[in-house]
Design a protein around this motif. Structure first.
Motif, mmCIF file in Angstrom:
data_model
loop_
_atom_site.group_PDB
_atom_site.id
_atom_site.type_symbol
_atom_site.label_atom_id
_atom_site.label_comp_id
_atom_site.label_asym_id
_atom_site.label_seq_id
_atom_site.Cartn_x
_atom_site.Cartn_y
_atom_site.Cartn_z
ATOM 1 N N CYS A 184 129.394 108.639 91.542
ATOM 2 C CA CYS A 184 129.215 107.762 90.561
ATOM 3 C C CYS A 184 128.709 108.745 89.371
ATOM 4 C CB CYS A 184 127.810 106.677 90.855
ATOM 5 S SG CYS A 184 127.472 105.723 89.279
ATOM 6 N N PRO A 185 129.194 108.481 88.137
ATOM 7 C CA PRO A 185 129.002 109.224 87.056
ATOM 8 C C PRO A 185 127.603 108.983 86.290
ATOM 9 C CG PRO A 185 130.531 107.514 86.280
ATOM 10 C CD PRO A 185 130.341 107.534 87.750
ATOM 11 N N ILE A 186 126.932 107.817 86.742
ATOM 12 C CA ILE A 186 125.617 107.607 86.302
ATOM 13 C C ILE A 186 124.438 108.240 87.238
ATOM 14 C CG2 ILE A 186 124.036 105.736 85.854
ATOM 15 C CD1 ILE A 186 126.497 105.981 83.808
ATOM 16 N N CYS A 187 124.562 108.100 88.389
ATOM 17 C CA CYS A 187 123.719 108.104 89.208
ATOM 18 C C CYS A 187 123.804 109.490 90.319
ATOM 19 C CB CYS A 187 122.868 107.102 90.018
ATOM 20 S SG CYS A 187 124.111 106.421 91.214
ATOM 21 N N GLY A 188 125.389 109.669 90.751
ATOM 22 C CA GLY A 188 125.907 110.679 91.426
ATOM 23 C C GLY A 188 125.995 110.256 92.883
ATOM 24 N N LYS A 192 127.228 97.593 90.486
ATOM 25 C CA LYS A 192 127.270 96.842 89.158
ATOM 26 C C LYS A 192 126.230 97.253 88.174
ATOM 27 C CE LYS A 192 127.620 92.303 87.097
ATOM 28 N NZ LYS A 192 127.754 92.825 85.898
ATOM 29 N N ARG A 193 125.061 97.904 88.528
ATOM 30 C CA ARG A 193 124.062 98.151 87.654
ATOM 31 C C ARG A 193 124.646 99.525 87.101
ATOM 32 N NH1 ARG A 193 120.814 102.335 87.449
ATOM 33 N NH2 ARG A 193 119.067 102.319 86.510
ATOM 34 N N CYS A 194 125.073 100.332 87.651
ATOM 35 C CA CYS A 194 125.628 101.648 87.133
ATOM 36 C C CYS A 194 126.559 101.294 86.075
ATOM 37 C CB CYS A 194 125.972 102.573 88.190
ATOM 38 S SG CYS A 194 124.618 103.430 88.856
ATOM 39 N N ALA A 195 127.365 100.359 86.229
ATOM 40 C CA ALA A 195 128.324 100.051 85.482
ATOM 41 C C ALA A 195 128.136 99.343 84.085
ATOM 42 C CB ALA A 195 129.666 98.902 86.167
ATOM 43 N N ASP A 196 126.846 98.574 84.386
ATOM 44 C CA ASP A 196 126.381 97.922 83.205
ATOM 45 C C ASP A 196 125.744 98.929 82.531
ATOM 46 O OD1 ASP A 196 127.281 95.567 83.943
ATOM 47 O OD2 ASP A 196 125.436 94.826 84.910
ATOM 48 N N VAL A 197 125.142 100.030 82.978
ATOM 49 C CA VAL A 197 124.268 101.022 82.223
ATOM 50 C C VAL A 197 125.383 101.774 81.523
ATOM 51 C CG1 VAL A 197 123.212 103.213 82.499
ATOM 52 C CG2 VAL A 197 122.558 101.287 84.063
ATOM 53 N N ASP A 198 126.472 101.805 82.073
ATOM 54 C CA ASP A 198 127.671 102.791 81.209
ATOM 55 C C ASP A 198 128.025 101.873 80.091
ATOM 56 O OD1 ASP A 198 129.766 104.972 81.301
ATOM 57 O OD2 ASP A 198 130.875 103.186 81.201
ATOM 58 N N LEU A 199 128.277 100.756 80.538
ATOM 59 C CA LEU A 199 128.743 99.664 79.324
ATOM 60 C C LEU A 199 127.852 99.648 78.125
ATOM 61 C CD1 LEU A 199 130.576 97.505 78.300
ATOM 62 C CD2 LEU A 199 129.610 96.051 79.504
ATOM 63 N N GLN A 200 126.393 99.556 78.511
ATOM 64 C CA GLN A 200 125.383 99.270 77.453
ATOM 65 C C GLN A 200 125.441 100.641 76.596
ATOM 66 O OE1 GLN A 200 122.491 101.189 77.242
ATOM 67 N NE2 GLN A 200 121.951 100.360 75.193
ATOM 68 N N ARG A 201 125.659 101.942 77.242
ATOM 69 C CA ARG A 201 125.957 103.240 76.809
ATOM 70 C C ARG A 201 126.956 103.165 75.406
ATOM 71 N NH1 ARG A 201 124.523 107.689 81.257
ATOM 72 N NH2 ARG A 201 122.312 107.071 81.533
ATOM 73 N N TRP A 202 127.854 102.661 76.102
ATOM 74 C CA TRP A 202 129.286 102.726 74.760
ATOM 75 C C TRP A 202 128.759 101.586 73.828
ATOM 76 C CZ3 TRP A 202 133.158 105.547 74.208
ATOM 77 C CH2 TRP A 202 133.712 106.107 75.375
ATOM 78 N N LEU A 203 128.230 100.487 74.148
ATOM 79 C CA LEU A 203 127.854 99.427 73.113
ATOM 80 C C LEU A 203 126.731 99.812 72.151
ATOM 81 C CD1 LEU A 203 128.235 96.214 75.331
ATOM 82 C CD2 LEU A 203 130.132 97.119 73.725
ATOM 83 N N SER A 204 125.829 100.723 72.619
ATOM 84 C CA SER A 204 124.970 101.288 71.608
ATOM 85 C C SER A 204 125.280 102.281 71.052
ATOM 86 C CB SER A 204 123.725 101.504 72.659
ATOM 87 O OG SER A 204 124.089 102.516 73.476
ATOM 88 N N GLY A 205 126.387 102.859 71.153
ATOM 89 C CA GLY A 205 127.024 104.000 70.395
ATOM 90 C C GLY A 205 126.285 105.298 71.015
ATOM 91 N N ARG A 206 125.794 105.326 72.251
ATOM 92 C CA ARG A 206 125.299 106.726 72.837
ATOM 93 C C ARG A 206 126.683 107.442 73.085
ATOM 94 N NH1 ARG A 206 121.590 107.292 77.914
ATOM 95 N NH2 ARG A 206 121.756 109.444 78.128
#
Length: 73
Positions: A22-26, A39-53
């Motif tokens: 997993c690219p978020i937690c490994g 799903k939690r890691c997928a949502d973390v990734d989506l939030q990073r895209w949407l927030s401009g990170r």
């Protein structure tokens, strides 16, 4: 396990078969949530895209919006 060199992270299963991490937690990626483990890691990734990170670099344009190097004055 988070890669810092641009290489895809992999974890090894007991039978020594490399599995994508997993690219978020490994943790090992879930087949139903690939490339994430949950799903939690997928949502973390989506939030990073949407927030401009995360951002895809683009070229800078001049003040008039022309990108051919000429300027109107």
């Amino acid at each position: 396990m988070r890669p810092d060199d641009g290489q895809e992270a992999r974890v090894t299963t007991p039978d020594d078969t490399p599995q994508p991490a997993c690219p978020i937690c490994g943790k090992p990626a879930s087949p139903s949530m690939k490339p994430f483990c949950s799903k939690r890691c997928a949502d973390v990734d989506l939030q990073r895209w949407l927030s401009g990170r995360y951002a895809i670099p683009g070229r800078d344009e001049d003040a008039l919006g022309q990108d051919d190097g000429t300027h109107e004055e």
